[in-house]
Scaffold this active site. Structure first.
Site, short mmCIF file in Angstrom:
data_model
loop_
_atom_site.label_atom_id
_atom_site.label_comp_id
_atom_site.label_asym_id
_atom_site.label_seq_id
_atom_site.Cartn_x
_atom_site.Cartn_y
_atom_site.Cartn_z
N GLY A 50 0.83 -1.07 -0.24
CA GLY A 50 -0.10 0.33 -0.04
C GLY A 50 0.70 1.23 0.22
N GLY A 56 1.69 4.97 3.65
CA GLY A 56 2.53 3.87 2.92
C GLY A 56 3.71 4.90 1.99
CE1 TYR A 204 -8.85 -0.01 9.56
CE2 TYR A 204 -9.55 0.97 11.81
CZ TYR A 204 -8.52 0.76 10.60
OH TYR A 204 -7.39 1.33 10.49
N1 LIG Z 1 -5.31 7.24 8.63
C1 LIG Z 1 -5.38 6.89 9.86
O1 LIG Z 1 -5.82 7.85 10.69
C2 LIG Z 1 -5.05 5.54 10.40
C3 LIG Z 1 -5.32 5.09 11.71
C4 LIG Z 1 -4.85 3.96 12.38
C5 LIG Z 1 -4.33 2.95 11.36
N2 LIG Z 1 -4.13 3.22 10.07
C6 LIG Z 1 -3.50 2.22 9.09
O2 LIG Z 1 -2.68 2.72 8.27
C7 LIG Z 1 -2.44 1.79 7.50
C8 LIG Z 1 -2.45 2.83 5.99
O3 LIG Z 1 -3.43 3.61 6.01
P1 LIG Z 1 -3.82 5.02 5.11
O4 LIG Z 1 -4.43 5.70 6.38
O5 LIG Z 1 -2.52 5.56 4.54
O6 LIG Z 1 -4.90 4.77 4.27
P2 LIG Z 1 -5.04 4.89 2.60
O7 LIG Z 1 -4.28 6.24 2.20
O8 LIG Z 1 -6.18 4.50 2.30
O9 LIG Z 1 -3.89 3.91 2.09
C9 LIG Z 1 -4.21 2.45 2.06
C10 LIG Z 1 -3.43 1.99 1.03
O10 LIG Z 1 -3.54 0.46 1.13
C11 LIG Z 1 -3.87 0.01 -0.23
N3 LIG Z 1 -4.52 -1.12 -0.41
C12 LIG Z 1 -5.95 -1.36 0.10
N4 LIG Z 1 -6.46 -2.46 -0.48
C13 LIG Z 1 -5.39 -2.96 -0.91
C14 LIG Z 1 -5.28 -4.47 -1.42
N5 LIG Z 1 -6.43 -5.21 -1.53
N6 LIG Z 1 -4.10 -4.98 -1.85
C15 LIG Z 1 -3.06 -4.22 -2.00
N7 LIG Z 1 -3.27 -2.65 -1.45
C16 LIG Z 1 -4.43 -2.35 -0.92
C17 LIG Z 1 -4.29 1.35 -0.93
O11 LIG Z 1 -4.48 1.12 -2.41
P3 LIG Z 1 -5.09 2.07 -3.39
O12 LIG Z 1 -4.82 3.24 -3.05
O13 LIG Z 1 -4.81 1.41 -4.80
O14 LIG Z 1 -6.61 1.52 -2.94
C18 LIG Z 1 -3.54 2.30 -0.35
O15 LIG Z 1 -2.23 2.26 -1.07
C19 LIG Z 1 -3.75 0.96 7.19
O16 LIG Z 1 -3.23 -0.50 7.77
C20 LIG Z 1 -4.67 1.75 8.29
O17 LIG Z 1 -5.63 0.75 9.01
C21 LIG Z 1 -4.65 4.57 9.52
#
Ligand SMILES: NC(=O)c1ccc[n+]([C@@H]2O[C@H](COP(=O)([O-])OP(=O)(O)OC[C@H]3O[C@@H](n4cnc5c(N)ncnc54)[C@H](OP(=O)(O)O)[C@@H]3O)[C@@H](O)[C@H]2O)c1
Ligand SMILES: *[C@@H]1O[C@H](CO)[C@@H](O)[C@H](O)[C@H]1NC(C)=O
Ligand SMILES: *[C@@H]1O[C@H](CO)[C@@H](O)[C@H](O)[C@H]1NC(C)=O
Length: 320
Positions: A50, A56, A204
């Site tokens: 990701g 990421g 989730y």
């Molecule tokens: N943002 C927050 O406040 C927060 C809080 C706690 C934990 N987290 C954790 O942080 C991590 C990163 O999240 P983020 O906030 O950066 O969210 P994001 O901007 O939505 O990024 C998520 C990434 O995961 C990829 N992804 C989703 N489904 C996938 C699949 N089936 N195969 C491969 N890649 C996939 C997405 O690719 P596409 O763009 O191509 O869909 C994107 O690159 C997650 O594990 C999330 O649970 C985030």
């Protein structure tokens, strides 16, 4: 009366002034922990799932700036290429490549691993970062509920397939991006795929709890191999994670000031990946670049063991 107006006027000037002066400090507090390590990673190889956006992408950028060879594992190649381009331009590191990985399909995970093992002789850092949050009920290609399938089982299989390479490259680190949301989670062994009842918020939470349990169990199994694994909460970060919840998405955009930027949100991932003081720390959970509190569920050894067993069965693998 005049005195009253006078003090009102004084207040209307001082309060905004105070807020204005305090704003940078409030912002700094919200930004949270910073990874202070200046470690270089020349000659090291890192895989980030990701890496196309959000936390990421910023994690990848930081590791690229330190000189590592970066493999962005993305399901959307075009989006991945755009991110790789941005990272190359802003860091000057040309060794940023994109490989196809859809964590919602075990066939794609196996193809990714096969291709990776053929082309890369080493792997020092694996960041299991990709994730979905609160999507409508759906299933992966293999029939797993989407949160369990992508956030937990997909990364479980990926880690399994890459583990030998990590061991050969030791010292190596696995970093699992979990969440504070794990506190609301439970492992519902009687309905792991939420077929009997589905609540997208809880789904989730369950998957993020699974991340923590796996981190603990794997850490135990990796003792003495030179490979460590830690989990973390990145904070509340402005990313695309809220894409499935329009209301939260709108609110998130309105309160940007109170959220971390993706770059701030990447700090704890980077910390777990590089900090010297974590060289031999494994099976722990961090937030704001510090150890953090894990829920009772997340500390349950029995649940961790059983989840491990069930995950192996679901994926048809032998891992002991
Ligand atoms: N943002 C927050 O406040 C927060 C809080 C706690 C934990 N987290 C954790 O942080 C991590 C990163 O999240 P983020 O906030 O950066 O969210 P994001 O901007 O939505 O990024 C998520 C990434 O995961 C990829 N992804 C989703 N489904 C996938 C699949 N089936 N195969 C491969 N890649 C996939 C997405 O690719 P596409 O763009 O191509 O869909 C994107 O690159 C997650 O594990 C999330 O649970 C985030
Ligand atoms: C994290 O940890 C283990 C390795 O401990 C792995 O099998 C699990 O699925 C990983 N991924 C995530 C995102 O938790
Ligand atoms: C889902 O679970 C959350 C958290 O426990 C709860 O607040 C919410 O009402 C539930 N939603 C539905 C539709 O049951």
């Amino acid at each position: 009366m005049l005195a009253f107006l006078g003090s009102l006027l004084a207040l209307s000037v001082t309060v905004p002034l105070l807020v204005f002066m305090a704003a940078p400090y409030i912002r700094k507090y919200i930004a949270g922990g910073v990874c202070k390590s200046t470690v270089k990673l020349n000659g090291k190889v890192a895989v980030i799932t990701g890496g196309s956006t959000g936390i990421g992408k910023e994690t990848a950028k930081d590791l690229a700036r330190r000189g590592a060879r970066i493999i962005l594992a993305c399901r959307d190649m075009a989006k991945g290429e755009a991110a790789a381009c941005e990272i190359q331009t802003s860091t000057g590191n040309q060794q940023v490549i994109v490989k196809k990985l859809d964590l919602a399909d075990t066939k794609s995970i196996r193809e990714f691993a096969e291709n990776f093992l053929k082309e890369e002789n080493e792997l020092h850092i694996l960041i299991n970062n990709a994730g979905v949050m609160m999507c409508p009920y759906s299933k992966t290609a293999d029939g797993f509920e989407m949160h369990m399938g992508v956030n937990h089982l997909g990364h479980f299989l990926l880690t399994f397939l890459l583990l030998e390479r990590l061991k050969q490259s030791a010292p190596a680190r696995i970093v699992n991006v979990s969440s504070l949301a794990h506190h609301g989670g439970k492992i519902r062994f009687h309905d792991l795929q939420s077929e009997k009842s589905y609540n997208r918020t809880l789904a989730y939470c369950h998957s993020k709890l699974a991340n923590i349990l796996f981190t603990r169990e794997l850490a135990k199994r990796l003792q003495g191999t030179g490979v460590t694994v830690n989990a973390l909460h990145p904070g509340s970060v402005q990313t695309e994670l809220t894409r499935h919840v329009p209301l939260v998405d709108i609110i998130w955009r309105k309160i940007t000031f109170f959220l971390k930027t993706p770059q701030e949100g990447a700090q704890t991932s980077v910390y777990c990946a590089v900090a010297e003081e974590l060289e031999s720390v494994s099976g722990k959970y961090f937030s704001d670049c510090q150890p953090a509190y894990v829920s009772a569920q997340g500390r349950n050894e029995e649940t961790a063991k059983q989840l491990w067993k069930v995950s192996c069965e679901l994926l048809g693998i032998k891992w002991d």
